[in-house]
Design a protein around this motif. Structure first.
Motif, PDB file in Angstrom:
ATOM      1  N   LEU A  10      58.791  -1.324 -98.407  1.00 36.77           N
ATOM      2  CA  LEU A  10      57.375  -1.500 -98.725  1.00 36.77           C
ATOM      3  C   LEU A  10      56.604  -0.274 -98.252  1.00 36.77           C
ATOM      4  N   ASP A  11      55.903   0.375 -99.175  1.00 35.19           N
ATOM      5  CA  ASP A  11      55.150   1.588 -98.848  1.00 35.19           C
ATOM      6  C   ASP A  11      53.659   1.320 -99.023  1.00 35.19           C
ATOM      7  N   LEU A  12      52.941   1.315 -97.899  1.00 33.09           N
ATOM      8  CA  LEU A  12      51.495   1.104 -97.885  1.00 33.09           C
ATOM      9  C   LEU A  12      50.781   2.344 -97.357  1.00 33.09           C
ATOM     10  N   THR A  13      51.368   3.499 -97.609  1.00 32.36           N
ATOM     11  CA  THR A  13      50.817   4.763 -97.130  1.00 32.36           C
ATOM     12  C   THR A  13      49.518   5.113 -97.856  1.00 32.36           C
ATOM     13  N   HIS A  14      48.594   5.701 -97.107  1.00 33.19           N
ATOM     14  CA  HIS A  14      47.353   6.235 -97.682  1.00 33.19           C
ATOM     15  C   HIS A  14      46.562   5.195 -98.468  1.00 33.19           C
ATOM     16  N   ASP A  27      56.696 -13.978 -95.335  1.00 32.67           N
ATOM     17  CA  ASP A  27      57.801 -14.207 -96.273  1.00 32.67           C
ATOM     18  C   ASP A  27      58.730 -13.004 -96.443  1.00 32.67           C
ATOM     19  N   THR A  28      58.347 -11.862 -95.940  1.00 30.20           N
ATOM     20  CA  THR A  28      59.174 -10.659 -96.149  1.00 30.20           C
ATOM     21  C   THR A  28      60.238 -10.569 -95.060  1.00 30.20           C
ATOM     22  N   THR A  29      61.087 -11.552 -95.027  1.00 27.17           N
ATOM     23  CA  THR A  29      62.067 -11.675 -93.949  1.00 27.17           C
ATOM     24  C   THR A  29      63.249 -10.723 -94.084  1.00 27.17           C
ATOM     25  N   SER A  30      63.307  -9.968 -95.188  1.00 28.00           N
ATOM     26  CA  SER A  30      64.392  -8.998 -95.381  1.00 28.00           C
ATOM     27  C   SER A  30      63.896  -7.560 -95.313  1.00 28.00           C
ATOM     28  N   LEU A  31      62.630  -7.359 -94.980  1.00 27.59           N
ATOM     29  CA  LEU A  31      62.050  -6.018 -95.004  1.00 27.59           C
ATOM     30  C   LEU A  31      62.712  -5.104 -93.975  1.00 27.59           C
ATOM     31  N   GLU A  32      63.204  -3.949 -94.449  1.00 23.46           N
ATOM     32  CA  GLU A  32      63.893  -2.990 -93.580  1.00 23.46           C
ATOM     33  C   GLU A  32      63.078  -1.722 -93.338  1.00 23.46           C
ATOM     34  N   GLU A  33      62.286  -1.299 -94.314  1.00 22.37           N
ATOM     35  CA  GLU A  33      61.498  -0.078 -94.169  1.00 22.37           C
ATOM     36  C   GLU A  33      60.042  -0.361 -94.535  1.00 22.37           C
ATOM     37  N   LEU A  34      59.135   0.018 -93.626  1.00 23.26           N
ATOM     38  CA  LEU A  34      57.706  -0.209 -93.834  1.00 23.26           C
ATOM     39  C   LEU A  34      56.936   1.038 -93.427  1.00 23.26           C
ATOM     40  N   SER A  35      56.071   1.498 -94.308  1.00 23.18           N
ATOM     41  CA  SER A  35      55.176   2.606 -93.980  1.00 23.18           C
ATOM     42  C   SER A  35      53.735   2.137 -94.040  1.00 23.18           C
ATOM     43  N   LEU A  36      53.048   2.286 -92.907  1.00 22.64           N
ATOM     44  CA  LEU A  36      51.617   2.026 -92.803  1.00 22.64           C
ATOM     45  C   LEU A  36      50.887   3.319 -92.463  1.00 22.64           C
ATOM     46  N   ALA A  37      51.507   4.432 -92.778  1.00 21.79           N
ATOM     47  CA  ALA A  37      50.993   5.740 -92.380  1.00 21.79           C
ATOM     48  C   ALA A  37      49.688   6.067 -93.092  1.00 21.79           C
ATOM     49  N   PHE A  38      48.827   6.788 -92.363  1.00 24.15           N
ATOM     50  CA  PHE A  38      47.580   7.331 -92.904  1.00 24.15           C
ATOM     51  C   PHE A  38      46.669   6.256 -93.497  1.00 24.15           C
ATOM     52  N   SER A  59      52.215   6.708 -88.544  1.00 22.28           N
ATOM     53  CA  SER A  59      51.560   8.003 -88.396  1.00 22.28           C
ATOM     54  C   SER A  59      50.170   8.012 -89.020  1.00 22.28           C
ATOM     55  N   GLY A  60      49.316   8.918 -88.515  1.00 24.42           N
ATOM     56  CA  GLY A  60      48.049   9.210 -89.159  1.00 24.42           C
ATOM     57  C   GLY A  60      47.019   8.098 -89.134  1.00 24.42           C
ATOM     58  N   ASN A  61      47.111   7.167 -88.185  1.00 24.85           N
ATOM     59  CA  ASN A  61      46.108   6.113 -88.070  1.00 24.85           C
ATOM     60  C   ASN A  61      45.080   6.476 -86.993  1.00 24.85           C
ATOM     61  N   ARG A  70      53.264  10.157 -85.763  1.00 26.39           N
ATOM     62  CA  ARG A  70      52.850  11.547 -85.939  1.00 26.39           C
ATOM     63  C   ARG A  70      51.383  11.627 -86.366  1.00 26.39           C
ATOM     64  N   GLN A  71      50.766  12.756 -86.028  1.00 24.96           N
ATOM     65  CA  GLN A  71      49.385  13.045 -86.428  1.00 24.96           C
ATOM     66  C   GLN A  71      48.425  11.928 -86.032  1.00 24.96           C
ATOM     67  N   LEU A  72      48.567  11.425 -84.826  1.00 28.94           N
ATOM     68  CA  LEU A  72      47.623  10.455 -84.273  1.00 28.94           C
ATOM     69  C   LEU A  72      46.568  11.244 -83.502  1.00 28.94           C
ATOM     70  N   ILE A  73      45.595  11.757 -84.222  1.00 33.47           N
ATOM     71  CA  ILE A  73      44.688  12.758 -83.638  1.00 33.47           C
ATOM     72  C   ILE A  73      43.702  12.150 -82.650  1.00 33.47           C
ATOM     73  N   TYR A  74      43.568  10.818 -82.605  1.00 36.52           N
ATOM     74  CA  TYR A  74      42.652  10.180 -81.667  1.00 36.52           C
ATOM     75  C   TYR A  74      43.379   9.550 -80.484  1.00 36.52           C
ATOM     76  N   LEU A  75      44.686   9.602 -80.482  1.00 37.59           N
ATOM     77  CA  LEU A  75      45.465   8.942 -79.436  1.00 37.59           C
ATOM     78  C   LEU A  75      45.319   9.673 -78.103  1.00 37.59           C
ATOM     79  N   LYS A  76      44.904   8.926 -77.082  1.00 39.48           N
ATOM     80  CA  LYS A  76      44.674   9.521 -75.768  1.00 39.48           C
ATOM     81  C   LYS A  76      45.683   9.061 -74.720  1.00 39.48           C
ATOM     82  N   ALA A  77      46.242   7.863 -74.906  1.00 35.01           N
ATOM     83  CA  ALA A  77      47.111   7.327 -73.857  1.00 35.01           C
ATOM     84  C   ALA A  77      48.205   6.447 -74.438  1.00 35.01           C
ATOM     85  N   ILE A  78      49.354   6.507 -73.776  1.00 36.61           N
ATOM     86  CA  ILE A  78      50.475   5.614 -74.073  1.00 36.61           C
ATOM     87  C   ILE A  78      50.783   4.870 -72.787  1.00 36.61           C
ATOM     88  N   ASP A  79      50.519   3.564 -72.769  1.00 40.73           N
ATOM     89  CA  ASP A  79      50.655   2.781 -71.548  1.00 40.73           C
ATOM     90  C   ASP A  79      52.101   2.371 -71.293  1.00 40.73           C
TER      91      ASP A  79
END
Length: 464
Positions: free
Chosen positions: A201-205, A218-229, A253-255, A277-286
Motif C-alpha cells: 500500500l503506497d500512500l506517499t505524498h 482488515d489489512t491483515t496481510s499488509l507487508e509494505e506501507l509507505s506514509l512518506a511525505f 519519511s518526510g512528515n 528520512r527528511q524529518l526536518i522538524y524532528l528534534k528528539a528521539i526518546d
C-alpha cells in the motif's frame, strides 16, 4: 440526386475527419474489432502468438481522443495498452461483453476525470489496472464492480480529494494499491474494508494529517506501507499497531514529527526495514521510541537537521551494521545496542575510538564473523575490523567436525537397520530348533509322511 450527393459528401468528410482526429472506426450499434483491417486503425496488433502474448495490444501514443462503444479485443491479446492518449471517457459500454480474456488494462496518462459505476464490468478477467496520471476526481464504491479478481490497482498522480467509504470493498483479491500523489487529507476508517489480501500500500505524498485508529483493521496481510511525505504531526502508533503481525517495510519519511516519543513504533514483530528520512522538524528521539521490533535489520535516519537529543535504545533487533553517517553521534546522549547481531567487519571499523564506543560500553558483542563471535567491542582492536572472503564461510575445522559427525551418524544408522533386519528374519537372538540340525539336507533326503496313512496303520494295529 443533389441531396444524395451532398449527404454522401458529408459522410465521407466525417469519416476523414474522424480518421484525422484518431477516432477508431466502428458503429455504436455493433461490436467492432480494435485490430480491424481498415486504414488508420489505432492499435499495433502483432500476428505472432508469442509476441502478442508478450507485448499485448499496443494502442499507446496514438493521439486517440475517443473510443466507440462495443470494442472487442482479439483473443490472442491479454494485455491492452491505451496509455498516453487523450481519452476523456470510459464507461461500461466502451468494451463489449466479449473481452473476459483481457487480464491487463493500461489507461495511464490520459484525461479521464470520472470513473463511473460498473465501468469495467465487461472486463471480468482483469488482474491489473493502471489509471495513474489522469485527472480523476471522482470514484464511487461501484466503480470497480465486476472485477473481483483484480490484484493490482494504480490510482497515483490523480486529483482525488475524497474517497467514499468502502471504495475498494468489491476488490477482495487486491494485493497492490497505489494511491500516492493525490490531494487527500482524510481517509475514512472503512476505506480498506475487505482487503484481507492486500500486501503493498503506497500512500506517499498525500496530505494526510492523521490516520483513523481502525483504518488498517482488515489489512491483515499488509507487508509494505509507505506514509512518506504527508503532514502527520505524530507517528500513528495505534493505527500501525493493527499491522504488527504482518508489516515488514515501513516508510515514515518526510512528515512533520517533532519528536519520536516512547513506544512510537512498538511491537512490530516482523518489521525488517524502517525509513525515517527528511524529518526536518524532528528534534528528539526518546527512550524506547522504537521498541520490541525484534526482526529490524535496516534502520535509516537521514537528513534530520534539527535533531538535538537522541536517547536511542535499539536493543533486541537483528541489526548487523551501524553506518557512520546514520546520525551525528556527538549529539547522542545515551545509546543501547545490546542483543543484536553485529557484524564486526571493515564497515564497522569506524566505531573504534568513536563516541559510540564510549556509549555502548560492555554491552556490544560481535556475532559475525565467526572468528569474532562473542567478542566484546572493548577488547577488539581496529585491525580486527577487516573484511575477508573467508568470513562468509564456516571455518575449515568446523567443516571437519561436521563431516565426522555425519559419518558417525550414517554408520550408526546402517548398524541399526542391519540389526533390526537380521533380528526380524530369525538370524539373531532366536533359539535353535530341531530343523537347524539338518545339515546340507536336500529334497531327496527328507521324508514326507502322509498323516492319513499313519492314522490308518494305527487303527489296524489297534484292531489286531
Amino acid at each position: 440526386m443533389r441531396g444524395f450527393l451532398t449527404a454522401l459528401c458529408l459522410a465521407s468528410c466525417s469519416l476523414h475527419v474522424a480518421a484525422f482526429l484518431g477516432f477508431p472506426w466502428g458503429s455504436a450499434e455493433s461490436d467492432w474489432n480494435l485490430c480491424a483491417s481498415v486504414d488508420g486503425r489505432p492499435c499495433d496488433c502483432p500476428d505472432d502468438v508469442f509476441e502478442a502474448d508478450r507485448a499485448g495490444l499496443d494502442c499507446s501514443y496514438r493521439d486517440i481522443g475517443y473510443l466507440h462503444d462495443g470494442a472487442v479485443v482479439p483473443l490472442r491479446f491479454k494485455k491492452v495498452d491505451l496509455s498516453n492518449n487523450r481519452l476523456r471517457n470510459f464507461t461500461a459500454t466502451t468494451f463489449s461483453s466479449n473481452n473476459s480474456h483481457v487480464t491487463e488494462l493500461d489507461m495511464a496518462a490520459n484525461l479521464l476525470s470520472v470513473i463511473p459505476p460498473n465501468a469495467f464490468v465487461n472486463l471480468p478477467g482483469l488482474l491489473k489496472l493502471d489509471l495513474s496520471n489522469n485527472e480523476i476526481q471522482i470514484i464511487t464504491n461501484d466503480s470497480f464492480n465486476g472485477i473481483a479478481n483484480l490484484s493490482s490497482l494504480d490510482l497515483s498522480h490523480n486529483k482525488l480529494h475524497v474517497f467514499e467509504a468502502n471504495t475498494f470493498m468489491l476488490l477482495p483479491r487486491l494485493q497492490r494499491l497505489q494511491l500516492k500523489y493525490n490531494p487527500v487529507n482524510f481517509l475514512p476508517d472503512s476505506l480498506f474494508t475487505g482487503l484481507f489480501n492486500l500486501t503493498h500500500l503506497d500512500l506517499t505524498h498525500l496530505q494526510l494529517v492523521a490516520l483513523h485508529n481502525e483504518l488498517f483493521t482488515d489489512t491483515t496481510s499488509l507487508e509494505e506501507l509507505s506514509l512518506a511525505f504527508n503532514e502527520l504531526g505524530s507517528v500513528p502508533t495505534k493505527a500501525l499497531f493493527k499491522l504488527s503481525p504482518s508489516l515488514k517495510v515501513l516508510d515514515l519519511s518526510g512528515n512533520l514529527f517533532t519528536e519520536l516519543t516512547s513506544y512510537s513504533i512498538y511491537n512490530m514483530k516482523r518489521l525488517h526495514e524502517l525509513y525515517l528520512r527528511q524529518l526536518i522538524y524532528l528534534k528528539a528521539i526518546d527512550d524506547y521510541a522504537i521498541n520490541e521490533c525484534n526482526n529490524l535489520r535496516n534502520l535509516e535516519l537521514q537528513l534530520l537537521p534539527r535533531i538535538s537529543f537522541i536517547s536511542s535504545r535499539l536493543s533486541y533487533t537483528r541489526l548487523e551494521t551501524l553506518p557512520e553517517g546514520l546520525l551525528n553521534w556527538t549529539l547522542v546522549k545515551s545509546l543501547e545496542l545490546s542483543h543484536n547481531q553485529w557484524r564486526c567487519d571493515c564497515h564497522m571499523a569506524w566505531i573504534k575510538g568513536s563516541p559510540v564506543e564510549k556509549l555502548v560500553g560492555e554491552n556490544f558483542y560481535c556475532s559475525l564473523p565467526n572468528r569474532l563471535r562473542g567478542s566484546p567491542l572493548s577488547q577488539l582492536k581496529e585491525e580486527d575490523f577487516v573484511c575477508k572472503a573467508s568470513d562468509d564461510y564456516p571455518d575449515p575445522k568446523q567443516w571437519g567436525v561436521v563431516a565426522v559427525l555425519l559419518l558417525v551418524g550414517v554408520l550408526a544408522s546402517i548398524t541399526t537397520v542391519a540389526f533390526l533386519f537380521y533380528r526380524r528374519n530369525g538370524f539373531l537372538c532366536r533359539k535353535t530348533d530341531n530343523y537347524s540340525q539338518l545339515k546340507a539336507a536336500s529334497r531327496e533326503t527328507i521324508t514326507v509322511v502322509d498323516s492319513s496313512a499313519v492314522s490308518n496303520t494305527d487303527a489296524e494295529l489297534n484292531v489286531a
